[in-house]
Design an enzyme around this catalytic site. Structure first.
Site, PDB file in Angstrom:
ATOM      1  N   ARG A  75       0.827  -1.230   0.000  1.00  0.00           N
ATOM      2  CA  ARG A  75       0.000   0.000   0.000  1.00  0.00           C
ATOM      3  C   ARG A  75       0.848   1.261   0.000  1.00  0.00           C
ATOM      4  NH1 ARG A  75      -5.573  -0.941   1.838  1.00  0.00           N
ATOM      5  NH2 ARG A  75      -6.025  -2.806   0.667  1.00  0.00           N
ATOM      6  N   ARG A  96      -3.310   6.656   1.088  1.00  0.00           N
ATOM      7  CA  ARG A  96      -3.858   7.866   1.691  1.00  0.00           C
ATOM      8  C   ARG A  96      -2.940   8.587   2.674  1.00  0.00           C
ATOM      9  NH1 ARG A  96      -8.931   4.438   3.255  1.00  0.00           N
ATOM     10  NH2 ARG A  96      -7.206   2.977   3.122  1.00  0.00           N
ATOM     11  N   ARG A 121      -6.089  11.386  -6.302  1.00  0.00           N
ATOM     12  CA  ARG A 121      -7.378  10.699  -6.184  1.00  0.00           C
ATOM     13  C   ARG A 121      -8.522  11.692  -6.341  1.00  0.00           C
ATOM     14  NH1 ARG A 121      -9.321   7.845  -0.704  1.00  0.00           N
ATOM     15  NH2 ARG A 121      -9.459  10.061  -0.226  1.00  0.00           N
ATOM     16  N   ASP A 163      -6.623  -2.802  -7.636  1.00  0.00           N
ATOM     17  CA  ASP A 163      -7.171  -3.446  -6.449  1.00  0.00           C
ATOM     18  C   ASP A 163      -7.524  -4.892  -6.770  1.00  0.00           C
ATOM     19  OD1 ASP A 163      -8.150  -2.537  -3.568  1.00  0.00           O
ATOM     20  OD2 ASP A 163      -9.546  -4.054  -4.306  1.00  0.00           O
ATOM     21  N   TYR A 205     -14.782 -11.956  -0.410  1.00  0.00           N
ATOM     22  CA  TYR A 205     -15.468 -10.687  -0.703  1.00  0.00           C
ATOM     23  C   TYR A 205     -16.668 -10.910  -1.623  1.00  0.00           C
ATOM     24  CZ  TYR A 205     -11.636  -8.194   1.537  1.00  0.00           C
ATOM     25  OH  TYR A 205     -10.741  -7.726   2.457  1.00  0.00           O
TER      26      TYR A 205
END
Ligand code: CP3
Length: 342
Positions: free
Chosen positions: A24, A28, A37, A74, A151
């Site tokens: 990652r 953020r 973004r 992703d 998921y």
């Protein structure tokens, strides 16, 4: 011989200083990521915008000089390419349409139908292969079938993967069909990333730790083995990193059985134990606890140096044990890189 440090470590070379990157690493905690973004609109729009996705992939390379860039995308783009609905709830995480019975499988597309939807991702890889500094390795990736299935079945992240375990027990035919479909799609997806210029691929099995006994062999080991075998049949020299997160004792022999060149270890794995039990089978990646990127200080330096020294008798790629979190301080990342490189 390969010049790039990551490729040398993956080929089994013990280097005086381990190469380094972070899970990652484009994310953020970086103000420049948040700015790009915002320009893209939202996270998924960023994933499907090749110019901007390449830009955020390069941001941590420019800032910290990491030895690898990981494609910005992703693991949940594959379910979306198979026909699942996918969106992200702000502050919560991913949401998907669910697979809970045989009829839901019929609404999904065949594995080889994913490429049109994923073409922007391949374009990102292509841009990166053309623009990365010559010393930087380009890593492509996908989720491992079990993790992606958790998921797709629950429609969201779950603490214990309960819905996926329930389907495995209650309707094994549907569960197995889903695992097979994801496995085939993952092979097609990773082969396309390699064709576009990815030099290494990584398989994220983030929820491997909730598979026990025979279920681990059947749904973590076997699909991973099938993917790696198919990739290596076309690209015998392609290095593969496997991340069976929280697999515990099941880390032993994982690389040997699956054909992976490297296992990524989570922060719960004792480095001393991993050096003894895993490093004889090849390269180790890991495994600093991500919270040090938030807390910093002398503990961060000491832990970093301990991990580097514990793995120094074999091939090692320095990384975190899991992804860096949004509350991390970029200054701590700088301190970690400095501690690794001396
Ligand atoms: O590592 C990298 O920098 C490459 C890009 C990457 C992302 N996700 C970007 C991302 C990679 C390799 C992933 C893998 C991924 N995605 C995994 C496996 C690794 C792991 O962390 O266990 C999983 C389980 C996912 C699914 C996913 N994506 C979740 C559960 C979430 C929400 C949680 C969160 O951290 O917000 C995401 C979102 C996501 N993927 C973000 C990023 C940068 C944050 C989205 C944002 O910018 O708002």
């Amino acid at each position: 011989m390969a010049e790039k440090l990551i490729l040398r470590a993956l080929a089994g070379e013990t280097l005086p200083t381990p190469p380094i990157w972070m899970m990652r690493q484009a994310g953020r905690y970086l103000p420049e990521y948040r700015a790009t973004r915002a320009k893209a609109g939202d996270f998924l729009s960023l994933c499907y915008n090749p110019e901007l996705a390449a830009e955020v992939t390069l941001q941590p390379i420019k800032r910290f000089g990491f030895d690898a860039a990981i494609l910005f995308a992703d693991i949940l783009l594959v379910p979306q390419a198979l026909g699942a609905d996918l969106w992200f709830e702000t502050g919560e995480g991913p949401r998907l349409s669910t697979v809970s019975r045989a009829q839901d499988m019929m609404r999904l597309k065949p594995a080889d139908a994913i490429h049109e939807h994923l073409a922007p991702v391949y374009q990102t890889v292509k841009i990166l292969a053309e623009t990365l500094p010559p010393e930087t390795t380009l890593i492509g990736f996908a989720g491992a079938p079990w993790t992606v299935a958790t998921y797709m079945i629950a429609g969201r992240g779950t603490p214990d993967q309960g819905p996926a375990h329930a389907l495995m027990q209650g309707d094994p035919a549907t569960f197995d069909a889903l695992i097979d479909l994801i496995t085939d799609a993952t092979i097609a997806y990773l082969l396309a990333q390699v064709a576009a210029g990815a030099e290494v691929v990584k398989l994220f099995d983030s929820w491997a730790g909730s598979l026990k006994g025979v279920a681990f062999d059947k749904y973590a080991l076997a699909p991973t083995t099938r993917i790696i075998t198919a990739l290596k049949a076309k690209h015998p020299d392609l290095p593969v990193i496997a991340f069976p997160r929280e697999a515990g004792d099941k880390y032993i022999g994982f690389a040997r059985t699956t054909g992976a060149d490297c296992v990524a270890t989570d922060a719960a794995v004792d480095a001393e134990w991993a050096a003894q039990n895993l490093q004889k089978d090849g390269c180790i990646q890991g495994n600093l606890a991500p919270h040090h990127m938030v807390t910093g200080g002398q503990k961060l330096i000491d832990e970093t140096k301990r991990i580097v020294s514990t793995f120094s008798n074999g091939p090692h790629i320095f990384n975190l044990g899991h992804g860096i979190t949004p509350d991390a301080d970029p200054k701590n990342v700088e301190a970690m890189v400095k501690a690794v490189r001396g």
